[in-house]
Structures are given as structure tokens and as C-alpha cells.
Design an enzyme around this catalytic site. Structure first.
Site, PDB file in Angstrom:
ATOM      1  N   HIS A 161       0.795  -1.237   0.000  1.00 33.23           N
ATOM      2  CA  HIS A 161       0.000   0.000   0.000  1.00 33.23           C
ATOM      3  C   HIS A 161       0.826   1.286   0.000  1.00 33.23           C
ATOM      4  O   HIS A 161       0.332   2.338   0.396  1.00 33.23           O
ATOM      5  CB  HIS A 161      -0.948   0.023   1.213  1.00 33.23           C
ATOM      6  N   GLY A 212      -0.142  -2.233  -5.987  1.00 28.94           N
ATOM      7  CA  GLY A 212      -1.094  -3.338  -5.949  1.00 28.94           C
ATOM      8  C   GLY A 212      -2.491  -2.869  -5.605  1.00 28.94           C
ATOM      9  O   GLY A 212      -3.475  -3.473  -6.040  1.00 28.94           O
ATOM     10  N   GLU A 339     -13.078  -9.646  -0.814  1.00 30.15           N
ATOM     11  CA  GLU A 339     -13.685  -8.312  -0.779  1.00 30.15           C
ATOM     12  C   GLU A 339     -14.047  -7.855  -2.192  1.00 30.15           C
ATOM     13  O   GLU A 339     -13.904  -6.691  -2.546  1.00 30.15           O
ATOM     14  CB  GLU A 339     -12.742  -7.298  -0.125  1.00 30.15           C
ATOM     15  N   CYS A 357     -16.891   1.261   0.781  1.00 30.85           N
ATOM     16  CA  CYS A 357     -15.861   1.851  -0.083  1.00 30.85           C
ATOM     17  C   CYS A 357     -16.064   1.504  -1.542  1.00 30.85           C
ATOM     18  O   CYS A 357     -15.707   2.290  -2.429  1.00 30.85           O
ATOM     19  CB  CYS A 357     -14.475   1.386   0.359  1.00 30.85           C
ATOM     20  N   CYS A 423     -11.188   1.870   6.689  1.00 34.20           N
ATOM     21  CA  CYS A 423     -11.161   2.603   5.420  1.00 34.20           C
ATOM     22  C   CYS A 423     -12.503   3.241   5.097  1.00 34.20           C
ATOM     23  O   CYS A 423     -12.561   4.311   4.492  1.00 34.20           O
ATOM     24  CB  CYS A 423     -10.734   1.676   4.287  1.00 34.20           C
TER      25      CYS A 423
END
Length: 659
Positions: A161, A212, A339, A357, A423
Site C-alpha cells: 500500500h 497493488g 472483498e 468503499c 477505510c
């Protein structure tokens, strides 16, 4: 504050760009939600970041959390499947915390613009100061790699990340500059973006990598537009173009750090949409949020460069998502395992992951597709995701959150204060706080109105300052009044969306009727004229109650029906009904009525109708019997899906049995 001139790329006459948040004031439905974020959510996000001890990770004046001996320190390749979480005796730290702080800064920025909050502004300024102190001489900035795993930067773009965090901090910096005029964080992130460009790119000697977890692509576009620096647009384009190219960078990167590329936890690069180059991708796969962020970045680059090859791929991806893998609420990504996406037409209701999200990401993607010109196929879906699958993730008072947004609940799925992977709270917070930027977009000689509701937009067109004010009770009512106030007569085209759900529309300019069908293209009525101060437009949209049925391939919804009115999807909640939702059947002959309920859930329109309910009498002795249950007449009341679980916990159902 008006944004600086955008970076010059492509043909600017082809591009529609969203109005910056400070140029749009929203009231009414969205004003209430923006107020909840400004008065409640923004402070909550900051305080819960503090409670999670995020500031300890970014503050160079405190001991590094990395000195705590962890119970288990996963390797970088294990980190992704461990939730990127190190747990020690006194602290838990996560590699994506910079992203959460970036989104929190963005939410605070637009909230500060809406409502002065000196205490919150002081706290955010202090966070920015920490990042300023943390930044290295060469511009590098990552609390994870500086404080937790020093010496390992740029070694695992696949899992860790690094660029994703940079992207969210960039977006936070742009927002804070636009909303407050303070550019300290913007300057910090420009330095970091310059450093990134010195390390990654197509030039000899640079790494050919990309993230990624996509996000930095759309952040760099924002940075280019607000600074006028083309180099940031070029870097965003590089990340889009390089993704999925061979030899595969993630394979090379893994071997360089002594890892087996095949040991990748999710076993396929489809997870991160890096399995093939983006222009060859025609099927929506993998992690849903990552996919939405990638397609958003692709759409931005397609707009800025007039790139039809990207547009073609995006249209195929859009068709695939909307015809095979999208919930009726605008939610997406049915599986908790990845997810994300599974197989075509796999849309379970009770176990739906449908991450908040992801719906927010769909709003991002749809809004960016509108950069290539007004088209209701995108704006209608943006509206669907906005009003249903995204804001369901935030309680009406702005204090509680959903991570998953199922379409059916037995009563145990309830909102929470925070999450180990936080998030969604700042993502829905920043979207609602910036909602004005989704209402309108501006080209050289045109203004497009994508969303309806009480609002005022200020803009310059053909060198003339102007304002447009909407007055409407939307989404409860389809009547929209628009007043235009250019400072001098100016010719431009006003594009007004005619939603696909509106069976008919009436349009008047200065009291004179116009037939929308004669001037409508791609779902937008285009009114081209010289506008003068005092001109007004009246748009009346029919807002029918509709029964919606799923494609027969969606086995979970066979024999079921959902209800909608205008842009809203409805659900049945136990609080409003005498029978459990799963025992209700909606007869096809039943008349459904809309009812104004100003006292309910902050003021909503409910749907009410006669229904049948299975009676549990006579089943005390066993689970099964030869005779079906008897039924009794009852009343069914449905509320907007976004408002469910704002009262006492109880059962909920979107897809009713169809009778």
C-alpha cells in the site's frame, strides 16, 4: 477559492471537469448529510484515529511503535493476508494508516469549509506538521516504511500500500488547500510526488512498478489539475499504461526480495486487476474497491488525453459490471473472501459484502466517466450508488458506520463505531463532505447538471462569472427550479439529466415549454442559448413507484421483487411492520402509495401497500408438514434503504416475495 488552471493535456474542449467543492453550496437532502459530517463525523474520524494510536506512527517526536517487540511479525508477503497488521504488547499498527489519515484530512477540509471548527482545524494542522517533520530530505514520506519497516521502501508495491497511502494523502492535501487556502500539505505531497517520479517510470534506470492497491492514479490527476503541473498527469498515465505489462513487475519484485512470486496469497493478479494490460481488460474481477479506483483513474486519463482505447475498455467493463455483477442498491463485491467479485450473477443478499468503499468507488468511476461528456448511463448509476449503496454506510446522525451493506438481515447486522480496517468511515465522510463536486461539471462552453437538489454553483464560463441555483425537494419530489445569474449575457449549453427512471419529463425555459425529446441526447436535455440574469428553467420529473425484477440468472432473487421510487431503493424493516419481512408477499395487483413522513428518520417518503403474511400457527410440532402455511392480510411499509438500522435492531429485507 477557485482551483488553479488544470494541466494542459489532450483537447480541453472535450473535457468536462467537476466544479471544486468550494464553488458549490448544497442544502436540502444532501445539505443535511453534509452538516452531519461537518458537525459530527469529521471530529469522530479524528478522535478515533487518535484512539487507534495512528498519530504515534507518524509523529517523529515519539518513540517508533516499531521498537515494540511484536508477538508475530509477518513477512511483507504475509502482511496482506494478515490484514497488514502488527500486534505488539502495547500497540497495533497498520501499513495503510497514512491512507486513513489522508481521508480524514480530506473529510475535515471540506467540513471546515462548510462549518468553521477552529479546534478541528488546529488538530489537522498539527497532523500536517507531523508529516512535514517526518518527510525525508529526498521527499519520501511513508510512516510505515520510515517508522515500522525502515530500509524496505519500494520493495513490495504488490502488497504494502505504499503508493495507495501516498494517493490518499495527496487527495487530502488538495482538499485542504482548496478548502482552507493552506498549502503546507500540498507542498509536502508535491515533493513526495516528485520523489515517486524519480523512482518509478518508463525511463532507463527507474523501477517499472505500480501499486497493488490502485488509488494514486486519480490522486495525481487531482494534483495536476490543482497545480497546473503536467508532470503529475504524466505520472498518472504511466501507472495506468504500465499495469499488467510483461514481464510482470510483481513477479520481478518478489524475486528481488527473495520470495516466490507464486506464493501470492490470492493466487491470481486478477485480485489487483494487474493480470493483463488495462486496455485488454473487459471483465470486472478481483477486489472491488481496487477495481473501482483503477477504472476511475483510467477514466480521468481517457478524459485528459482523449484516449479512445481506454474509453473502449471502460465501456466494456461498465457493461460487464452493470449487467452481471451489480446489486440493485448500487452495491458491489458480493464476497468477503476477496472483498470483491466472484462469478456472473452471483448476488447473495444476506451475505452480501458490498463494501461501503466499493459503492463510493463506483460513484468516483461514474463521475469521472462524465468527464468525457454528459451521459445518463453513468450519471444514473452514480445517483443509484450515491443514494443507496454508499450513504447506507453512514448513520443519519453521522456517528456510526457500516463496512458491509447486505440486502437482507435477521437483525444482527448493526452499525459500529470503528473497524480494525477503518477505510470506510473516512471514505464515506469525504464523499458526503464533497458532494457538491458531483452535482455539476464544466466545459469551455457548457455546464452539465448531473444531480438535482437544493444547491448553488458558482463558475466562470467563456470568461463570464455566473451562478446557478437549484430549488427542489429532490429526491422526495421531482420538481426542480433553476435560476441562472450570469454577470453579463453569455452563450453556453446547459445540459440537464433526464433520469431513465422518469417515465416523462416536462421542461420550461422562462415559462416557455420545450419538448425534452427534441433536445435530448444520451439522456441529457441540451439547452443552448444566450443566458441573461434572471433566466429560469423548470424541470418536472415524474417520480413513479416501480417494481423491479432481477435477471433470472440471479438465483437468489428468483420469485422476488424490489421497490423503488425515483432514485431510491426501498427496504422493509421490522420496526414498521407487524410481520417478519421474510414472511411477507407483495401481490402484483396491490396498489402502492407514497406517503410523506416528516417525523420519521429525519423526514422520508415511505411506500405502503396491502400484503400477505405467512401465519406461523400450527407449526409448533415440527419443521415440516404437507400443507402450506395459511396467509393473512396485512400492511407493508417500506423505507429508503439508506435509512435502515437507524432505530432499534431488527430484520430487514430488500427483495420481497413476489405474489
Amino acid at each position: 477559492m477557485t482551483a488553479s488552471p488544470s494541466a494542459k493535456t489532450g483537447n480541453p474542449k472535450l473535457a468536462f471537469r467537476p466544479l471544486p467543492v468550494p464553488q458549490v453550496d448544497v442544502y436540502g437532502f444532501w445539505g443535511d448529510r453534509a452538516d452531519a459530517v461537518a458537525t459530527c463525523t469529521a471530529d469522530i474520524l479524528y478522535e478515533r484515529c487518535v484512539e487507534a494510536r495512528m498519530l504515534e506512527q507518524i509523529d517523529p517526536d515519539r518513540p517508533s511503535p516499531g521498537i515494540v517487540i511484536p508477538f508475530h511479525s509477518p513477512s511483507p508477503d504475509e502482511a496482506d493476508r494478515q490484514g497488514a497488521e502488527f500486534t505488539g504488547s502495547t500497540v497495533t499498527t497498520q501499513m495503510f494508516w497514512d491512507s486513513d489519515l489522508g481521508k480524514t484530512i480530506e473529510t475535515a477540509a471540506y467540513s471546515l469549509y462548510r462549518r468553521k471548527n477552529p479546534e478541528l482545524e488546529k488538530k489537522i494542522d498539527a497532523v500536517i506538521d507531523m508529516y512535514g517533520k517526518l518527510q525525508q530530505e529526498d521527499g519520501y514520506l511513508s510512516s510505515w516504511y520510515q517508522r515500522i519497516q525502515p530500509g524496505k521502501r519500494w520493495t513490495n508495491l504488490r502488497d504494502c500500500h505504499e503508493l495507495y497511502c501516498a494517493g490518499h494523502l495527496i487527495e487530502g492535501a488538495v482538499a485542504y488547500y482548496q478548502a482552507t487556502g493552506k498549502r503546507k500539505l500540498l507542498d509536502i505531497m508535491c515533493r513526495y510526488a516528485d520523489h515517486i517520479a524519480s523512482v518509478l517510470g518508463p525511463e532507463p534506470g527507474k523501477k517499472k512498478g505500480y501499486c497493488g492497491h490502485e488509488e494514486i492514479e486519480l490522486a495525481l490527476v487531482k494534483l495536476a489539475r490543482v497545480t497546473g503541473e503536467r508532470k503529475y498527469m504524466e505520472l498518472a498515465k504511466y501507472f495506468i499504461d504500465q499495469r499488467g505489462q510483461q514481464p510482470h513487475y510483481f513477479d520481478e519484485e518478489a524475486r528481488a526480495r527473495g520470495a516466490d512470486p507464486k506464493a501470492y496469497h490470492f493466487k491470481t493478479y486478477e485480485y489487483s486487476q494487474s493480470h493483463i494490460p488495462v486496455r485488454e481488460q473487459h471483465k470486472v474481477v478481483g477486489h472491488a474497491v481496487r477495481a473501482m479506483y483503477l477504472y476511475s483513474g483510467m477514466a480521468d486519463i481517457a478524459t485528459e488525453y482523449g484516449d479512445d482505447t481506454l474509453r473502449s475498455a471502460l465501456d466494456l467493463l461498465w457493461d460487464d459490471l452493470t449487467t452481471k455483477s451489480l446489486y440493485v442498491t448500487g452495491g458491489l463485491g458480493p464476497s468477503a473472501h476477496n472483498e470483491g467479485f466472484t462469478s456472473d450473477y452471483d448476488l447473495p443478499n444476506e451475505s452480501a459484502y458490498a463494501e461501503t468503499c466499493a459503492a463510493v468507488g463506483l460513484v468516483f468511476w461514474a463521475s469521472r466517466m462524465l468527464g468525457m461528456g454528459p451521459n445518463a448511463r453513468y450519471a444514473d448509476m452514480m445517483e443509484r450508488a450515491l443514494y443507496n449503496g454508499s450513504i447506507s454506510g453512514l448513520s443519519l446522525d453521522g456517528s456510526l458506520f457500516f463496512y458491509e451493506n447486505p440486502l437482507e438481515s435477521r437483525g444482527a447486522h448493526n452499525r459500529w463505531k470503528w473497524h480494525r480496517c477503518p477505510c470506510c468511515p473516512p471514505n464515506i465522510g469525504r464523499m458526503v463532505a464533497s458532494i457538491g463536486s458531483y452535482f455539476y461539471s464544466l466545459a469551455d462552453d457548457a455546464l452539465a447538471v448531473h444531480l438535482y437538489g437544493d444547491s448553488t454553483a458558482r463558475f466562470d464560463i467563456s470568461g463570464v462569472p455566473a451562478s446557478l441555483t437549484q430549488t427542489s425537494r429532490y429526491p422526495w419530489d421531482g420538481a426542480v427550479e433553476i435560476a441562472l445569474e450570469p454577470q453579463a449575457p453569455v452563450e453556453f449549453t446547459l445540459h440537464l439529466r433526464i433520469p431513465a427512471w422518469s417515465a416523462s419529463a416536462q421542461l420550461k425555459v422562462n415559462g416557455e415549454a420545450i419538448k425534452p425529446a427534441e433536445i435530448t441526447s444520451d439522456g441529457y436535455a441540451a439547452i443552448k442559448r444566450t443566458w441573461t440574469k434572471g433566466d429560469d428553467v423548470r424541470l418536472d420529473l415524474e417520480m413513479p413507484i416501480e417494481r423491479l425484477y432481477a435477471n433470472p440468472q440471479v438465483r437468489q432473487d428468483a420469485g422476488r421483487v424490489a421497490l423503488s421510487r425515483g432514485p431510491l431503493i426501498y427496504c422493509v424493516e421490522a420496526s414498521d411492520n407487524d410481520s417478519q419481512p421474510h414472511r411477507l408477499t407483495l401481490p402484483r395487483t396491490a396498489t402502492i402509495e407514497a406517503q410523506q413522513r416528516p417525523e420519521l428518520l429525519g423526514g422520508v417518503v415511505t411506500l405502503s401497500t396491502a400484503a400477505l403474511a405467512d401465519v406461523p400457527d400450527g407449526w409448533q410440532d415440527g419443521l415440516y408438514r404437507p400443507e402450506p402455511p395459511t396467509t393473512a392480510e396485512t400492511r407493508l411499509t417500506a423505507i429508503p434503504y439508506f435509512a435502515w438500522d437507524n432505530r432499534e435492531p431488527g430484520e430487514m429485507l430488500v427483495w420481497l416475495r413476489d405474489g
